[in-house]
Write an enzyme that holds these catalytic residues in place. Structure first.
Site, short mmCIF file in Angstrom:
data_model
loop_
_atom_site.label_atom_id
_atom_site.label_comp_id
_atom_site.label_asym_id
_atom_site.label_seq_id
_atom_site.Cartn_x
_atom_site.Cartn_y
_atom_site.Cartn_z
N ARG A 255 -8.71 -0.80 4.63
CA ARG A 255 -7.91 0.28 4.02
C ARG A 255 -6.53 -0.24 3.62
NH1 ARG A 255 -6.65 4.70 7.87
NH2 ARG A 255 -5.21 5.02 6.17
N ARG B 284 0.52 14.21 13.83
CA ARG B 284 1.02 14.04 12.46
C ARG B 284 1.04 15.34 11.64
NH1 ARG B 284 -1.13 8.24 10.40
NH2 ARG B 284 0.79 8.28 9.24
N PRO B 285 1.85 16.32 12.05
CA PRO B 285 1.94 17.56 11.27
C PRO B 285 2.64 17.34 9.91
CG PRO B 285 3.55 17.56 13.06
CD PRO B 285 2.75 16.30 13.20
N VAL B 286 2.56 18.36 9.04
CA VAL B 286 3.23 18.26 7.73
C VAL B 286 4.21 19.43 7.55
CG1 VAL B 286 1.48 16.90 6.51
CG2 VAL B 286 1.24 19.39 6.63
N ASP B 287 4.72 19.95 8.67
CA ASP B 287 5.62 21.11 8.60
C ASP B 287 6.86 20.83 7.76
OD1 ASP B 287 5.98 19.35 10.95
OD2 ASP B 287 7.79 20.53 11.28
N GLN B 288 7.35 19.59 7.76
CA GLN B 288 8.57 19.29 7.00
C GLN B 288 8.31 19.34 5.49
OE1 GLN B 288 11.63 18.98 8.58
NE2 GLN B 288 10.27 19.64 10.24
N CYS C 179 -5.11 12.89 13.59
CA CYS C 179 -5.75 11.62 13.29
C CYS C 179 -5.62 10.75 14.52
CB CYS C 179 -5.15 10.96 12.06
SG CYS C 179 -3.60 10.17 12.39
N ARG D 28 -4.73 10.31 5.00
CA ARG D 28 -3.69 11.29 5.16
C ARG D 28 -2.69 11.30 4.00
NH1 ARG D 28 -0.14 13.99 8.81
NH2 ARG D 28 1.81 13.31 7.92
N LYS E 218 0.83 -1.21 0.00
CA LYS E 218 0.00 0.00 0.00
C LYS E 218 0.86 1.25 0.00
CE LYS E 218 -1.82 1.62 4.06
NZ LYS E 218 -1.46 3.03 4.25
N ASN E 219 1.85 1.29 0.89
CA ASN E 219 2.63 2.53 1.05
C ASN E 219 3.60 2.80 -0.09
OD1 ASN E 219 1.23 3.03 3.34
ND2 ASN E 219 2.92 2.65 4.78
N ILE F 209 7.70 6.65 17.42
CA ILE F 209 7.34 7.44 16.23
C ILE F 209 6.06 8.25 16.45
CG2 ILE F 209 6.79 7.33 13.75
CD1 ILE F 209 9.50 6.27 14.05
N ASP G 209 4.41 0.37 12.12
CA ASP G 209 3.22 -0.28 11.56
C ASP G 209 3.13 -1.76 11.95
OD1 ASP G 209 2.44 2.07 10.43
OD2 ASP G 209 2.94 1.54 8.37
C1 UD1 Z 1 4.20 6.85 6.76
C2 UD1 Z 1 3.36 5.64 6.46
C3 UD1 Z 1 2.75 5.08 7.74
C4 UD1 Z 1 3.84 4.84 8.79
C5 UD1 Z 1 4.72 6.07 8.97
C6 UD1 Z 1 5.92 5.81 9.85
C7 UD1 Z 1 2.59 6.06 4.20
C8 UD1 Z 1 1.45 6.40 3.31
N1 UD1 Z 1 2.32 6.02 5.52
O1 UD1 Z 1 3.34 7.84 7.30
O2 UD1 Z 1 2.09 3.85 7.43
O3 UD1 Z 1 3.23 4.53 10.04
O4 UD1 Z 1 5.22 6.52 7.69
O5 UD1 Z 1 6.67 4.75 9.37
O6 UD1 Z 1 3.68 5.80 3.75
N2 UD1 Z 1 6.26 14.46 11.34
C9 UD1 Z 1 6.38 15.80 11.66
N3 UD1 Z 1 6.35 16.71 10.65
C10 UD1 Z 1 6.21 16.36 9.34
C11 UD1 Z 1 6.09 15.00 9.02
C12 UD1 Z 1 6.12 14.06 10.04
O7 UD1 Z 1 6.50 16.15 12.84
O8 UD1 Z 1 6.18 17.24 8.48
C13 UD1 Z 1 6.32 13.43 12.41
C14 UD1 Z 1 5.03 12.63 12.54
O9 UD1 Z 1 4.11 13.28 13.36
C15 UD1 Z 1 5.54 11.33 13.14
C16 UD1 Z 1 6.92 11.18 12.49
O10 UD1 Z 1 7.30 12.47 12.04
O11 UD1 Z 1 5.70 11.46 14.52
C17 UD1 Z 1 6.98 10.21 11.32
O12 UD1 Z 1 5.93 10.52 10.43
P1 UD1 Z 1 6.01 10.23 8.86
O13 UD1 Z 1 7.20 9.40 8.54
O14 UD1 Z 1 5.84 11.51 8.14
O15 UD1 Z 1 4.70 9.35 8.65
P2 UD1 Z 1 3.82 9.37 7.36
O16 UD1 Z 1 4.66 9.67 6.18
O17 UD1 Z 1 2.59 10.15 7.60
#
Ligand code: UD1
Length: 419
Positions: free
Chosen positions: A398, A123-127, A118, A94, A22-23, A328, A306
């Site tokens: 899912r 799970r922010p997207v700041d990066q 969620c 997401r 899936k990922n 994580i 996961d």
């Molecule tokens: C992806 C996977 C998910 C898996 C996760 C961790 C997909 C579609 N989903 O989710 O199944 O559980 O990796 O292996 O591939 N974070 C920030 N800022 C950001 C981005 C992330 O603070 O901009 C934090 C998140 O809150 C979390 C950590 O970084 O604590 C890792 O998150 P991330 O690797 O981004 O997870 P996803 O890509 O959402």
């Protein structure tokens, strides 16, 4: 709403076939946004998240022909006619945030809903945003939407503050059409990122270093038609291995690839049992109760977050005590209270769970809260004595293809029921 009725305890015997990851499939589908030529993807899993993303891409004007029987999907981004990804689409999945980088690189302007919180944490997207800003995008956050503009993204050096999977994927895809050379440091190294990069390279992208923590991308003016086969799902593999460890039995896991499992496989091996890698897959045999195995979740190649709920189910019936650290996500122990209701001896302090294995669990009515938590609950139900009901299995659908049918094929008493 559909539920699983699971009667345990059970032993598992036979053979299962792993589906596509899936990922890996989700970002690869988003890569179709970068090109106006055909992308043919094979080994596509029939999953809720895959269907959600296909609906989202169709909405943007991507032409799609999908055949789940042959597991093939052809996507063509030539008719891309929208740059708006609405909240209604993002809230259910997401990973929709993976449209941000490609749409911005291709169209120069995009409006994507913020995913918001969620069940498993903030799970922010700041990066994602910080990296795109570094590449020259003007980004504003308003009314829950990210609006990003850039006539032409510029190649730059980006050092991520933390390791993020979809963040790395978004930036890598955006960099493919940027002007000049992009370096992404502290990049995530997940096999699904490597798979996405292979697909992008087949489309004409110039990417190096993928699978390491420094990815280099030389921008090109356009990407072209390509074909790509999605890797097998390592989380599905790990989930079934945990099921065999918890229940006992002997199963051939077809399509298993050791090279993409990282430390997760070493941890699963530590549960005891016999593992034999053969051509085409892995033979797994558990004749005795599993051993307790401690773990700390970490980015790849560390133990996958996961897989944490599923290993917890194994530990709940193991011979020993295990410590499980979730490093994580801040709120990923929601399966614990449900497992406790089945008699599991689990104590949580902060981000650590202490699991004292018990000889057996008892059946219960269970509520699934997120995708991997539901998998952990199904495993606990398989080994528990009596009839369990696992509610809200739409979470499971899912990310797992026909988990009920695959388990039934191994002799488990699992029925999908309505109501
Ligand atoms: C992806 C996977 C998910 C898996 C996760 C961790 C997909 C579609 N989903 O989710 O199944 O559980 O990796 O292996 O591939 N974070 C920030 N800022 C950001 C981005 C992330 O603070 O901009 C934090 C998140 O809150 C979390 C950590 O970084 O604590 C890792 O998150 P991330 O690797 O981004 O997870 P996803 O890509 O959402």
């Amino acid at each position: 709403m559909e539920k699983f009725k699971v009667s345990g305890p059970t032993r598992l015997t036979g053979e299962i076939h792993l589906d596509g990851a899936k990922n890996a499939c989700l970002p690869i589908f988003c890569a179709s946004l970068l090109s106006s030529e055909e992308l043919t993807v094979s080994n596509v899993p029939r999953l809720g998240d895959v269907q959600t993303l296909l609906a989202l891409l169709r909405n943007l004007g991507v032409e799609i022909e999908v055949d789940f029987e042959s597991k093939t999907c052809v996507l063509n981004g030539r008719g891309l006619n929208s740059n708006l990804v609405s909240y209604d689409l993002v809230k259910t999945m997401r990973a929709s945030i993976l449209t941000l980088g490609p749409l911005l690189a291709r169209l120069g302007e995009v409006r994507v809903s913020l995913p918001g919180g969620c069940a498993i944490g903030q799970r922010p997207v700041d990066q994602h945003i910080k990296g795109l800003e570094k590449m020259g995008a003007e980004i504003t956050l308003q009314e829950g939407y990210i609006t990003a503009k850039a006539n032409k993204l510029k190649g730059v050096r980006i050092v991520n503050d933390l390791v993020t999977v979809t963040g790395t994927e978004n930036l890598m895809m955006a960099a493919c059409l940027a002007e000049g050379h992009t370096v992404i440091e502290n990049a995530a190294r997940e096999p699904e990122i490597v798979d996405l990069a292979r697909c992008l390279i087949a489309m004409g992208a110039k990417i190096q270093g993928v699978g390491t923590d420094i990815i280099r991308v030389e921008g090109v003016s356009q990407l072209h038609a390509a074909s790509h086969q999605v890797i097998p799902d390592r989380i599905e593999a790990g989930t079934f291995i945990c099921a065999i460890a918890a229940c006992g039995g002997s199963v051939f896991v077809r399509n298993f690839e050791r090279e993409i499992m990282g430390l997760t496989f070493e941890k699963l091996r530590s549960c005891g049992g016999e593992f034999l890698e053969v051509n085409g897959g892995l033979k797994v045999n558990f004749a005795k109760r599993p051993k307790a195995v401690s773990c700390q979740t970490a980015p790849y190649p560390g133990f996958a977050t996961d897989m944490q709920a599923q290993l917890m189910a194994v530990n709940a019936v193991s011979d020993g005590v295990a410590l499980i650290d979730e490093s994580i996500f801040e709120n990923r122990f929601m399966h614990v209270s449900e497992m406790q209701r089945m008699g599991a001896d689990i104590k949580v302090k902060g981000r650590t769970a202490v699991v004292q294995g018990k000889k057996c669990l008892s059946a219960a009515k269970l509520m699934a809260t997120d995708l991997r938590a539901s998998a952990g609950l199904v495993l606990a139900a398989l080994v528990a004595d009596g009839e369990s009901i696992v509610d809200r299995i739409y979470h499971l659908d899912r990310g797992y293809v026909n988990m009920d049918e695959k388990l039934a094929q191994l002799g488990a008493d699992v029925l999908r029921i309505k109501g």
